[in-house]
Design an enzyme around this catalytic site. Structure first.
Site, PDB file in Angstrom:
ATOM      1  CG  ASP A  62      22.060 -43.956   1.997  1.00 38.75           C
ATOM      2  OD1 ASP A  62      21.468 -42.920   1.759  1.00 38.75           O
ATOM      3  OD2 ASP A  62      22.022 -44.581   3.385  1.00 38.75           O
ATOM      4  CB  VAL A  63      20.598 -40.727  -2.413  1.00 38.66           C
ATOM      5  CG1 VAL A  63      20.381 -41.381  -3.689  1.00 38.66           C
ATOM      6  CG2 VAL A  63      19.165 -40.752  -1.661  1.00 38.66           C
ATOM      7  CG  ASN A  89      12.195 -42.485  -8.208  1.00 30.29           C
ATOM      8  OD1 ASN A  89      11.165 -42.489  -8.338  1.00 30.29           O
ATOM      9  ND2 ASN A  89      12.689 -43.832  -7.864  1.00 30.29           N
ATOM     10  CE1 TYR A 154       7.510 -38.739   0.466  1.00 33.06           C
ATOM     11  CE2 TYR A 154       5.319 -37.523   0.073  1.00 33.06           C
ATOM     12  CZ  TYR A 154       6.184 -38.289  -0.366  1.00 33.06           C
ATOM     13  OH  TYR A 154       6.621 -38.856  -1.712  1.00 33.06           O
ATOM     14  CE  LYS A 158       9.381 -36.763  -2.235  1.00 31.15           C
ATOM     15  NZ  LYS A 158      10.073 -37.387  -3.379  1.00 31.15           N
ATOM     16  CB  THR A 189       4.994 -47.710  -5.369  1.00 26.38           C
ATOM     17  OG1 THR A 189       5.049 -46.822  -4.306  1.00 26.38           O
ATOM     18  CG2 THR A 189       4.865 -47.269  -6.752  1.00 26.38           C
TER      19      THR A 189
END
Ligand code: NAP
Length: 233
Positions: A62-63, A89, A154, A158, A189
C-alpha cells in the site's frame, strides 16, 4: 531495446495503466517490480512480464503506508541490486460534490495519490543517488492541470503530485535523478468503470506506454521537470 539492462518499479502495476507500462517496459528489456495491494493482480502482471522473458518481482504494498513502501523498495533493491526507474502510477479516483466529500474520502485521495508518490520517491531516492542517477515518472492527470467539478480531492492530489514532481526535478538535477510527469486525460480503466460515458472516446491503458518508455530511457537524459499531457479529445 530502449530499456535493456534497466530495473524498474511500477506502483499500481496490477491493472490498467500500470500493467500496460510494466509490460511495455518488459518488451523494451527492463526487469520489472510490480507493486499494488491486490496479490492476485501483481502476481498476474509479474507472470506476464516473465512470459516476455524478463525478470519480474510482484510486491504487495500500500503506497500510503511508509513501512510497506520501505519494505517494497528494499525487496526490489535486494532482487535487482539497483533501481533505475520508478513509476509512481498507483492512484485512486474520487468523484463527489464538495458538500458530500467526507474527510475520509479527501484524506484517502491525498494519501494514495500524493503521499504515495512522496513515499515511494523518498525511499527510491538514495539508491538512485548512489548509482549516480535514475528516472522517476509520475502518472498525474489532466485534473492536475485544471479544475474539475466534483473532483476537488482528486484534482488537488494531482496538482500536488505535479508540484512535487517539479520540486523533485530541481532537487534531482545535481544528482542525475530526472523526475517527470505524465498527465493523462480520461482513460478506459477500472477507475472509470462506473462512469456512464462513451468508452470509445477514452484513452486506452496502452496509450501511455510510449511516453513512459521514452521518459524512462536514456533518450530522455536531458529531460526533467516536464509534464506531458496525453489527451486527444
Ligand atoms: P486502475 O485501473 O484502477 O489502477 C490503479 C492501480 O493503482 C491498481 O493497480 C491499484 O491496485 C493501484 N492502487 C490503488 N490504490 C493503491 C494503494 N493504496 N497502494 C498501492 N497501489 C494502489 O486505474 P488507472 O486508470 O490505471 O490509474 C492509474 C493512474 O492513472 C492513477 O494514478 C490515476 O490517477 C491516473 N489517471 C487515470 C485516468 C483515468 O481516467 N483512468 C485519468 C488520468 C490519470 P490495488 O487496488 O490492488 O492496490
Amino acid at each position: 531495446m530502449r530499456l535493456a539492462g534497466k530495473c524498474a518499479l511500477i506502483t499500481g502495476g496490477g491493472r490498467g495503466i500500470g500493467r500496460a507500462v510494466a509490460l511495455g517496459f518488459a518488451r523494451e528489456g527492463a526487469a520489472v517490480a510490480v507493486a499494488a495491494r491486490t496479490p492476485a493482480e501483481v502476481e498476474q502482471t509479474a507472470a506476464e512480464v516473465r512470459a516476455l522473458g524478463r525478470v519480474a518481482l510482484p510486491l504487495v504494498c500500500d503506497v500510503s503506508d511508509e513501512a510497506a513502501v520501505k519494505a517494497a523498495l528494499q525487496a526490489a533493491l535486494a532482487e535487482f541490486g539497483r533501481l533505475d526507474v520508478l513509476v509512481n502510477n498507483a492512484g485512486v479516483g474520487s468523484v463527489r460534490p464538495i458538500h458530500g466529500l467526507t474527510r475520509a474520502s479527501w484524506d484517502h485521495a491525498l494519501a494514495v495519490n500524493l503521499t504515495g508518490t512522496f513515499l515511494c520517491t523518498k525511499h527510491a531516492w538514495k539508491a538512485m543517488q548512489r548509482q549516480g542517477g535514475g528516472a522517476i515518472v509520475n502518472i498525474a492527470s489532466l485534473a492536475g492541470r485544471r479544475g474539475v467539478a466534483h473532483m476537488a480531492a482528486y484534482s488537488a492530489s494531482k496538482w500536488g503530485q505535479i508540484g512535487f514532481t517539479l520540486s523533485a526535478a530541481e532537487e534531482g538535477k545535481p544528482l542525475g535523478i530526472r523526475v517527470n510527469a505524465v498527465a493523462p486525460g480520461k482513460g478506459d480503466t477500472a477507475m472509470r468503470a462506473a462512469v456512464v460515458e462513451d468508452k470509445s472516446r477514452l484513452l486506452k491503458a496502452e496509450d501511455h506506454v510510449g511516453v513512459c518508455v521514452f521518459l524512462a530511457s536514456d533518450e530522455a537524459r536531458y529531460i526533467t521537470g516536464q509534464v506531458i499531457e496525453v489527451d486527444y479529445f
